[in-house]
Design a protein around this motif. Sequence first.
Motif, PDB file in Angstrom:
ATOM      1  N   ARG A 158       7.832   2.686  -7.819  1.00 44.72           N
ATOM      2  CA  ARG A 158       6.370   2.608  -7.948  1.00 44.72           C
ATOM      3  C   ARG A 158       5.715   2.486  -6.571  1.00 44.72           C
ATOM      4  O   ARG A 158       4.666   3.083  -6.311  1.00 44.72           O
ATOM      5  CB  ARG A 158       5.972   1.416  -8.831  1.00 44.72           C
ATOM      6  N   MET A 159       6.338   1.702  -5.675  1.00 47.64           N
ATOM      7  CA  MET A 159       5.792   1.532  -4.335  1.00 47.64           C
ATOM      8  C   MET A 159       5.719   2.859  -3.602  1.00 47.64           C
ATOM      9  O   MET A 159       4.736   3.171  -2.929  1.00 47.64           O
ATOM     10  CB  MET A 159       6.634   0.533  -3.529  1.00 47.64           C
ATOM     11  N   MET A 160       6.793   3.684  -3.732  1.00 48.38           N
ATOM     12  CA  MET A 160       6.803   4.984  -3.071  1.00 48.38           C
ATOM     13  C   MET A 160       5.730   5.903  -3.664  1.00 48.38           C
ATOM     14  O   MET A 160       5.062   6.651  -2.945  1.00 48.38           O
ATOM     15  CB  MET A 160       8.190   5.632  -3.196  1.00 48.38           C
ATOM     16  N   SER A 161       5.552   5.843  -4.975  1.00 49.29           N
ATOM     17  CA  SER A 161       4.513   6.659  -5.625  1.00 49.29           C
ATOM     18  C   SER A 161       3.123   6.218  -5.171  1.00 49.29           C
ATOM     19  O   SER A 161       2.241   7.046  -4.919  1.00 49.29           O
ATOM     20  CB  SER A 161       4.632   6.551  -7.153  1.00 49.29           C
ATOM     21  N   GLN A 162       2.919   4.897  -5.075  1.00 50.77           N
ATOM     22  CA  GLN A 162       1.629   4.369  -4.624  1.00 50.77           C
ATOM     23  C   GLN A 162       1.347   4.786  -3.176  1.00 50.77           C
ATOM     24  O   GLN A 162       0.204   5.076  -2.805  1.00 50.77           O
ATOM     25  CB  GLN A 162       1.615   2.847  -4.746  1.00 50.77           C
ATOM     26  N   LEU A 163       2.412   4.822  -2.357  1.00 47.74           N
ATOM     27  CA  LEU A 163       2.255   5.233  -0.970  1.00 47.74           C
ATOM     28  C   LEU A 163       1.816   6.696  -0.902  1.00 47.74           C
ATOM     29  O   LEU A 163       0.940   7.073  -0.115  1.00 47.74           O
ATOM     30  CB  LEU A 163       3.571   5.033  -0.215  1.00 47.74           C
ATOM     31  N   GLU A 164       2.412   7.533  -1.752  1.00 43.31           N
ATOM     32  CA  GLU A 164       2.033   8.943  -1.801  1.00 43.31           C
ATOM     33  C   GLU A 164       0.591   9.107  -2.280  1.00 43.31           C
ATOM     34  O   GLU A 164      -0.159   9.936  -1.751  1.00 43.31           O
ATOM     35  CB  GLU A 164       2.986   9.712  -2.713  1.00 43.31           C
ATOM     36  N   GLU A 165       0.208   8.306  -3.280  1.00 46.22           N
ATOM     37  CA  GLU A 165      -1.173   8.372  -3.789  1.00 46.22           C
ATOM     38  C   GLU A 165      -2.167   7.953  -2.707  1.00 46.22           C
ATOM     39  O   GLU A 165      -3.225   8.567  -2.535  1.00 46.22           O
ATOM     40  CB  GLU A 165      -1.306   7.464  -5.011  1.00 46.22           C
ATOM     41  N   GLU A 166      -1.827   6.894  -1.966  1.00 47.90           N
ATOM     42  CA  GLU A 166      -2.716   6.403  -0.919  1.00 47.90           C
ATOM     43  C   GLU A 166      -2.898   7.445   0.175  1.00 47.90           C
ATOM     44  O   GLU A 166      -3.999   7.648   0.697  1.00 47.90           O
ATOM     45  CB  GLU A 166      -2.153   5.110  -0.318  1.00 47.90           C
ATOM     46  N   LEU A 167      -1.791   8.136   0.522  1.00 45.12           N
ATOM     47  CA  LEU A 167      -1.849   9.134   1.582  1.00 45.12           C
ATOM     48  C   LEU A 167      -2.251  10.517   1.082  1.00 45.12           C
ATOM     49  O   LEU A 167      -2.418  11.452   1.876  1.00 45.12           O
ATOM     50  CB  LEU A 167      -0.479   9.224   2.289  1.00 45.12           C
ATOM     51  N   LYS A 168      -2.347  10.633  -0.252  1.00 42.03           N
ATOM     52  CA  LYS A 168      -2.735  11.909  -0.887  1.00 42.03           C
ATOM     53  C   LYS A 168      -1.805  13.047  -0.464  1.00 42.03           C
ATOM     54  O   LYS A 168      -2.230  14.141  -0.059  1.00 42.03           O
ATOM     55  CB  LYS A 168      -4.191  12.257  -0.546  1.00 42.03           C
TER      56      LYS A 168
END
Length: 285
Positions: free
Chosen positions: A34-44
Amino acid sequence: MDIHQLECFKTVVEEGSILRASIKLNISQPPLSRMMSQLEEELKTTLFLRGKSITLTNTGKLLYERACSILDLKNNTLKEISTLEMKNEITLNIGIVSSSTNLLYNHTIPHFHTNYPKVRFNIQEANTYQLIELLNQKLIDLAIVRTPFDATNFIVEYFHKEPMIAISKEQFGDSKINLKNLDGKPLIIYRRFKELLIQLFKQAQLEFNTIAEVDDAKTAILLASTGLGITLVPQSAYRTFEHLNLNVAEITKKELETCLGVIQRKGDKLNATYTAFIESIGKEK
């Protein structure tokens, strides 16, 4: 995006999978995923393609490089703060190219440590261009590098010029040779000189036959010691390995002459201990 996320992302990349990274980080797999997915979402952006093992995208590669630099900066900062707390002790953050190891390890560092017993050394070994990047990122304060390089943003103290030499288990027949003596021979080359060597061999209408390319002078010399081929490295790089009793010949080609230099960032006011260290290098050059 915070330091913890970058540390986790770096671990995922280096372990090759979220599962192995979660084991190393001692956290369960779902929260890490989830953390990696959130990082991708934050960086778009998409940082890596998931499968049996992860594959970094171009943006993932960029973030990994920056994460390594940021985490190194964090660790070095913590070390420097700790050093300041110890008052009389200081850590010198320096970088060196592999072809300068004889200068530092056989002479400068042991002699300097005798006079400054409380000094500690944080030494990073890399090629010239990597060391310049580390210097620009303020991860090191001094670097011993080899010409050619762009000295625009640095204060530089150059050492004497030195020739390129050929090293082999086989005898050359003379202490000095020219490129014609290397025509078609299996060569082990220091990668940063590849384009220059190709150009010089082409001008002389000679066959440039590389059997191995390396980024480290030590590796090149050790490969020559196996009989794989003829290594071409700057002269001073061999001094640490003279005990191998290999055959050495100077290459009489001025275009291949180089010199070492100690560089620091312009505008930086370094601790007096750094100045003393630079002076000690000057005595050995």
